[in-house]
Design a protein around this motif. Structure first.
Motif, short mmCIF file in Angstrom:
data_model
loop_
_atom_site.label_atom_id
_atom_site.label_comp_id
_atom_site.label_asym_id
_atom_site.label_seq_id
_atom_site.Cartn_x
_atom_site.Cartn_y
_atom_site.Cartn_z
N GLY A 4 87.64 -66.09 10.23
CA GLY A 4 89.07 -65.67 10.31
C GLY A 4 89.42 -66.62 11.70
N GLY A 5 90.62 -66.90 11.55
CA GLY A 5 91.40 -67.53 12.48
C GLY A 5 90.53 -68.31 13.55
N ARG A 6 90.23 -68.26 14.77
CA ARG A 6 89.88 -69.11 15.54
C ARG A 6 88.49 -69.41 15.50
N LEU A 7 87.76 -68.99 14.60
CA LEU A 7 86.39 -69.31 14.43
C LEU A 7 86.22 -70.62 14.02
N LEU A 8 87.21 -71.10 13.20
CA LEU A 8 87.17 -72.43 12.40
C LEU A 8 86.95 -73.56 13.62
N SER A 9 87.16 -73.43 14.65
CA SER A 9 87.19 -74.26 15.84
C SER A 9 85.73 -74.63 16.26
N HIS A 10 85.00 -73.35 15.90
CA HIS A 10 83.56 -73.65 16.25
C HIS A 10 82.53 -74.36 15.29
N LEU A 11 83.06 -74.60 14.13
CA LEU A 11 82.32 -75.00 12.99
C LEU A 11 82.60 -76.53 12.80
N THR A 12 81.45 -76.84 11.99
CA THR A 12 81.38 -78.60 11.81
C THR A 12 80.75 -78.78 10.61
N LEU A 13 81.02 -79.92 9.87
CA LEU A 13 80.27 -80.31 8.89
C LEU A 13 79.60 -81.57 9.17
N ASP A 14 79.56 -82.08 10.28
CA ASP A 14 78.87 -83.25 10.72
C ASP A 14 77.94 -83.35 11.61
N GLY A 15 77.38 -82.20 11.83
CA GLY A 15 76.33 -81.76 12.57
C GLY A 15 76.36 -82.09 14.41
N ALA A 16 77.72 -81.74 14.55
CA ALA A 16 78.03 -81.92 16.25
C ALA A 16 77.25 -80.68 16.70
N ASP A 17 76.51 -81.26 18.07
CA ASP A 17 75.61 -80.36 18.61
C ASP A 17 76.16 -79.23 19.38
N GLU A 18 77.43 -79.37 19.58
CA GLU A 18 78.29 -78.28 20.40
C GLU A 18 78.80 -77.23 19.60
N LEU A 19 78.78 -77.56 18.05
CA LEU A 19 79.32 -76.70 17.05
C LEU A 19 78.32 -76.23 15.97
N ILE A 20 79.16 -75.06 15.48
CA ILE A 20 78.04 -74.76 14.16
C ILE A 20 77.97 -75.39 13.06
N ASP A 21 76.99 -75.78 12.86
CA ASP A 21 76.94 -76.92 11.65
C ASP A 21 76.79 -75.78 10.10
N LEU A 22 78.20 -75.82 9.72
CA LEU A 22 78.24 -74.99 8.23
C LEU A 22 77.12 -75.67 7.12
N LEU A 23 76.83 -76.77 7.03
CA LEU A 23 76.02 -76.98 5.99
C LEU A 23 74.55 -76.68 6.45
N LYS A 24 74.12 -76.19 7.53
CA LYS A 24 72.85 -75.50 7.61
C LYS A 24 72.82 -74.09 7.51
N VAL A 25 73.92 -73.38 7.19
CA VAL A 25 74.41 -72.11 6.92
C VAL A 25 74.30 -72.15 5.33
N CYS A 26 75.06 -73.06 4.64
CA CYS A 26 75.18 -73.04 3.43
C CYS A 26 75.33 -74.51 2.87
N LYS A 27 74.47 -75.08 1.98
CA LYS A 27 74.66 -76.34 1.53
C LYS A 27 75.89 -76.98 0.69
N GLN A 28 76.30 -75.92 0.21
CA GLN A 28 77.60 -76.01 -0.60
C GLN A 28 78.70 -75.44 -0.02
N ALA A 29 79.66 -76.09 0.58
CA ALA A 29 80.73 -75.66 1.27
C ALA A 29 82.01 -75.96 0.60
N ALA A 30 82.80 -74.79 0.62
CA ALA A 30 84.22 -74.80 0.05
C ALA A 30 84.99 -74.05 1.13
N ILE A 31 85.99 -74.62 1.83
CA ILE A 31 86.71 -74.16 2.78
C ILE A 31 88.17 -73.91 2.56
N VAL A 32 88.65 -72.74 2.56
CA VAL A 32 90.05 -72.24 2.48
C VAL A 32 90.61 -71.95 3.73
N ILE A 33 91.79 -72.71 4.01
CA ILE A 33 92.06 -72.77 5.52
C ILE A 33 93.58 -72.22 5.27
#
Length: 142
Positions: A4-33
């Motif tokens: 929700g809300g501001r958490l999005l700024s902490h996510l990534t799909l490209d493996g950036a070290d300083e962010l949470i890699d969403l694809l490590k949490v779930c291999k199939q992503a569908a993001i609604v914003i």
């Protein structure tokens, strides 16, 4: 994963070290914003555009709402029916803030709105639901 809300700024799909890699949490992503646009020509913020680009590169679905929020897809009969009970406006356009300054319980609102959701012909909802459905169907085969 729900966010929700501001958490999005902490996510990534490209493996950036300083962010949470969403694809490590779930291999199939569908993001609604939520676009959070207040008018049709408003710009989408940088975080949302970054996620949209990363999704395109990684071939994952990214749905940025056409209107201001996901709630702006509700048909008028739903907002009219629930306005008195929840203190929300009877009518909203695509860029209105349905909940404004109200303390409405969004979960209770959603549960009561469900019976009024009888059409996908609101904004780009039909196209987006079809794309999301296809993503879910194909994800099960991969």
């Amino acid at each position: 994963m729900l966010y929700g809300g501001r958490l999005l700024s902490h996510l990534t799909l490209d493996g950036a070290d300083e962010l949470i890699d969403l694809l490590k949490v779930c291999k199939q992503a569908a993001i609604v914003i939520d676009s959070d646009k207040r008018a049709p020509n408003d710009n989408i913020n940088l975080t949302k555009r970054r996620i949209q680009t990363e999704c395109a590169v990684a071939e994952h679905l990214c749905w940025i709402t056409e209107g201001r929020t996901i709630e702006n897809y509700l048909p008028e009969k739903a907002t009219t029916k629930l306005a008195q009970k929840f203190g929300t406006p009877e009518k909203v356009d695509a860029y209105d803030n349905l909940f404004g300054d109200s303390n409405a319980n969004k979960v209770a609102f959603a549960k009561e709105a469900l019976p009024s959701l009888d059409s996908l012909n609101v904004l780009d909802l039909r196209t987006r639901i079809e794309a999301l459905s296809n993503k879910i169907r194909t994800a099960g085969r991969e």
